[in-house]
Design a protein around this motif. Structure first.
Motif, short mmCIF file in Angstrom:
data_model
loop_
_atom_site.label_atom_id
_atom_site.label_comp_id
_atom_site.label_asym_id
_atom_site.label_seq_id
_atom_site.Cartn_x
_atom_site.Cartn_y
_atom_site.Cartn_z
N THR A 129 2.34 6.01 5.95
CA THR A 129 1.29 5.06 5.60
C THR A 129 1.48 3.76 6.36
O THR A 129 2.60 3.24 6.45
CB THR A 129 1.31 4.77 4.09
OG1 THR A 129 1.25 6.01 3.38
CG2 THR A 129 0.13 3.88 3.69
N ALA A 130 0.39 3.24 6.92
CA ALA A 130 0.45 1.93 7.58
C ALA A 130 0.86 0.87 6.56
O ALA A 130 0.43 0.90 5.41
CB ALA A 130 -0.91 1.59 8.18
N GLY A 131 1.70 -0.06 6.98
CA GLY A 131 2.18 -1.08 6.06
C GLY A 131 3.33 -0.62 5.20
O GLY A 131 3.59 -1.19 4.14
N SER A 132 4.05 0.43 5.65
CA SER A 132 5.21 0.91 4.91
C SER A 132 6.36 1.14 5.88
O SER A 132 6.17 1.22 7.10
CB SER A 132 4.89 2.22 4.16
OG SER A 132 4.71 3.29 5.09
N SER A 133 7.57 1.25 5.34
CA SER A 133 8.76 1.46 6.16
C SER A 133 9.35 2.85 5.87
O SER A 133 9.32 3.31 4.73
CB SER A 133 9.81 0.38 5.88
OG SER A 133 10.14 0.34 4.50
N LEU A 161 6.88 -6.98 7.99
CA LEU A 161 6.17 -5.94 8.73
C LEU A 161 5.17 -5.20 7.84
O LEU A 161 4.06 -4.88 8.26
CB LEU A 161 7.17 -4.95 9.35
CG LEU A 161 8.03 -5.51 10.49
CD1 LEU A 161 9.14 -4.54 10.86
CD2 LEU A 161 7.17 -5.82 11.71
N ASN A 162 5.57 -4.94 6.60
CA ASN A 162 4.65 -4.30 5.65
C ASN A 162 3.41 -5.15 5.43
O ASN A 162 2.28 -4.64 5.41
CB ASN A 162 5.35 -4.03 4.32
CG ASN A 162 6.36 -2.89 4.41
OD1 ASN A 162 6.49 -2.24 5.45
ND2 ASN A 162 7.08 -2.66 3.33
N LEU A 204 15.56 0.00 0.14
CA LEU A 204 14.62 -0.93 0.76
C LEU A 204 13.42 -0.21 1.37
O LEU A 204 12.32 -0.73 1.40
CB LEU A 204 15.32 -1.75 1.85
CG LEU A 204 16.36 -2.77 1.41
CD1 LEU A 204 16.94 -3.48 2.62
CD2 LEU A 204 15.76 -3.78 0.45
N ALA A 205 13.67 0.99 1.92
CA ALA A 205 12.62 1.71 2.62
C ALA A 205 11.62 2.33 1.65
O ALA A 205 11.97 2.72 0.53
CB ALA A 205 13.23 2.79 3.50
N ASP A 206 10.36 2.45 2.09
CA ASP A 206 9.32 3.07 1.26
C ASP A 206 9.42 4.59 1.31
O ASP A 206 9.05 5.27 0.34
CB ASP A 206 7.94 2.62 1.73
CG ASP A 206 7.76 1.12 1.59
OD1 ASP A 206 7.96 0.60 0.49
OD2 ASP A 206 7.44 0.46 2.59
N SER A 207 9.86 5.13 2.45
CA SER A 207 10.04 6.57 2.59
C SER A 207 11.40 6.83 3.22
O SER A 207 11.87 6.03 4.03
CB SER A 207 8.95 7.18 3.48
OG SER A 207 7.67 6.93 2.97
N GLY A 211 -4.01 0.51 4.94
CA GLY A 211 -3.12 1.50 4.34
C GLY A 211 -3.45 2.90 4.78
O GLY A 211 -3.28 3.87 4.03
N SER A 212 -3.95 3.04 6.02
CA SER A 212 -4.34 4.34 6.54
C SER A 212 -3.12 5.24 6.73
O SER A 212 -1.99 4.78 6.85
CB SER A 212 -5.08 4.17 7.87
OG SER A 212 -4.27 3.46 8.79
#
Length: 496
Positions: free
Chosen positions: A268-272, A393-394, A422-425, A249-250
């Motif tokens: 964040t890694a693991g996010s869309s 992908l997340n 759906l997207a995190d950001s 989660g970097s």
């Protein structure tokens, strides 16, 4: 409680289909492969026999419709050679059937034809003792049987005969007869249905579904597949819940301090992340900025382009200080241009998954979802496909960037499909008019993985790429495209 027992499997020779069937078809059982002409039944059947030959098993192809020459030519078109382990038994009608002077008058000719056909099938099996058998096709036997009762009894007889001979059998049904008899569905151990869809524009779309499979689990639903040089390739439906991998989660920086500040430090890694805005606001360039930053960190990235021609994209990016060709040459960037008219969503998900799983890619960009939607016009199913892809992908720890072009330039704008939830950001790009110029603004309207600025910043695109300015604290109404000026000219950026 006794341990769960599973039947031994015979691989079909098609990796995706074996994945759906969790290993392949049950050995020494009768299986049904049905679909209208052109759906790929013969190709799958040949791959099944050739896979057996590679593992040392003998095979028999009993053809009631195609000639041996046609079957060998079809195999050769895929680069296959039917070797001595696979025998083709061509059951042509007897001469007495073709000669009108020899027609029976006291007995129905169909009685004789059906009995002779079955005897010839048995004779071929006794002679070659195959471990894998293909019967092509059941529609011929159904026509000769003439009644549902005779047809069912004949198939039952064949099933028991095959079981005694320890053979794994695929029967093909082209669904061309007028009868809707589904007797084989209840008799067969498994049933695989093939579909071919014809969209209003673009290539045909093929998909398959396992309708039944006794005694073994399988992945349900429809799965896209294609027939190309080398045979059938099946793309199993992506189920994100099957892929759970831990990740750090970097925080991923863009290389632009003001943009990272707007995002509360970065992505964040693991996010869309969804980047939305009208045409020309810089969505693609912003995506390239993150891909270049990923490569500079020593990571690998992938870019899937639906809309723009790759040569133009490379040239445009290089003029702004991003050398896509150099990154690709170093093996750090994977770029693929996709034709929405020729691609199914299942195949696209497969390509993305292959990049992440096999190439260890940690930043994935899709430009744009407008093109992805064109590959699947049914909006509600697009969202389901996209949901599974983003979740996958997340869970693999990849950072995903998606762009969506909105309709219009200023004022009230809409996107063809709403995927913001759906997207995190979500990054929003806008045009606005001020001081006699059309300017660009950027803001973050959503970020699940941490805090972010609630400000609106102006940005410019120049020879050095993207430059992000200070928050526009003296303007109101920027996101609507028609701002109200409340202060001095100082906050606005000069031409780059």
């Amino acid at each position: 409680m006794s341990a769960r027992q599973t039947l031994p499997r015979s691989a079909t020779g098609i990796d995706g289909l074996d994945d759906i069937l969790e290993g392949g078809l049950a050995q020494n059982r009768l299986h049904l492969l049905e679909g209208t002409p052109g759906t790929g039944k013969t190709t799958i059947a040949l791959q099944f026999l050739l896979a057996g030959a590679r593992s040392g098993e003998t095979g028999l192809y009993v053809s009631l419709a195609e000639t041996e020459e046609e079957l060998r030519a079809g195999a050769a078109s895929h680069g296959w050679s039917i070797d001595k382990r696979v025998t083709i038994c061509e059951l042509v009608p007897p001469e007495s059937v073709l000669d009108p002077d020899q027609h029976q008058s006291l007995l129905y000719s169909s009685d004789l034809e059906l009995g002779e056909t079955v005897e010839r099938i048995f004779s071929a099996i006794e002679q070659h003792r195959p471990q894998r058998i293909v019967i092509d096709s059941l529609s011929e036997i159904r026509l000769l049987a003439q009644s549902s009762l005779r047809y069912r009894r004949q198939i039952l007889g064949l099933k028991h005969y095959f079981a005694r001979n320890k053979s794994t059998v695929i029967t093909l049904d082209d669904l061309t007869t007028e009868s809707t008899d589904r007797a084989v569905h209840s008799i067969a151990h498994s049933v695989i249905h093939l579909d071919q869809l014809a969209p209003n524009y673009g290539a045909e779309r093929r998909r398959l579904r396992v309708a039944k499979c006794r005694g073994q689990s399988f992945r349900g639903g429809y799965h896209d597949f294609i027939i190309g040089a080398g045979g059938v390739q099946v793309f199993p439906r992506l189920v994100a819940a099957e892929h759970r991998v831990g990740f750090s989660g970097s925080v991923l920086n863009s290389g632009i301090a003001e943009l990272d500040a707007l995002l509360g430090g970065g992505l964040t890694a693991g996010s869309s992340t969804l980047i939305i805005g009208p045409a020309g606001t810089g969505k693609s360039l912003l995506t390239l900025q993150y891909l270049a930053a990923s490569v500079r960190r020593g990571e690998r990235a992938a870019l899937f382009v639906f809309d723009e021609e790759l040569g133009l994209l490379r040239s445009r990016a290089k003029n702004l200080g991003i050398d896509l060709e150099a990154m690709k040459g170093e093996g750090k960037l994977f770029i693929e241009q996709l034709d929405a008219a020729e691609l199914s969503p299942g195949e696209f998900s497969h390509r993305v998954r292959r990049c992440v799983d096999q190439e260890n890619i940690r930043t994935v960009a899709v430009d744009s979802l407008n093109g992805y939607q064109a590959s699947m016009p049914e909006e509600q199913f697009l969202i389901l496909h996209l949901h599974e892809l983003l979740q996958y992908l997340n869970r693999r720890g990849a950072a995903t960037l998606l762009t969506v072009a909105q309709h219009g330039m200023m004022g009230d704008m809409r996107q063809p499909v709403d995927v913001t939830y759906l997207a995190d950001s979500v990054l929003m790009l806008r045009y606005f008019e001020a001081m006699g110029r059309v300017r660009r603004a950027i803001s973050v309207i959503k970020k699940r993985t941490g805090s972010h600025e609630d400000t609106i910043r102006e940005f410019t695109i120049g020879e050095q790429g993207i430059t992000v300015g200070q928050p526009l604290v003296e303007f109101q109404g920027v996101l609507r495209g028609i701002p109200t000026y409340l202060g001095s000219k100082a906050p606005l950026m000069e031409n780059p």
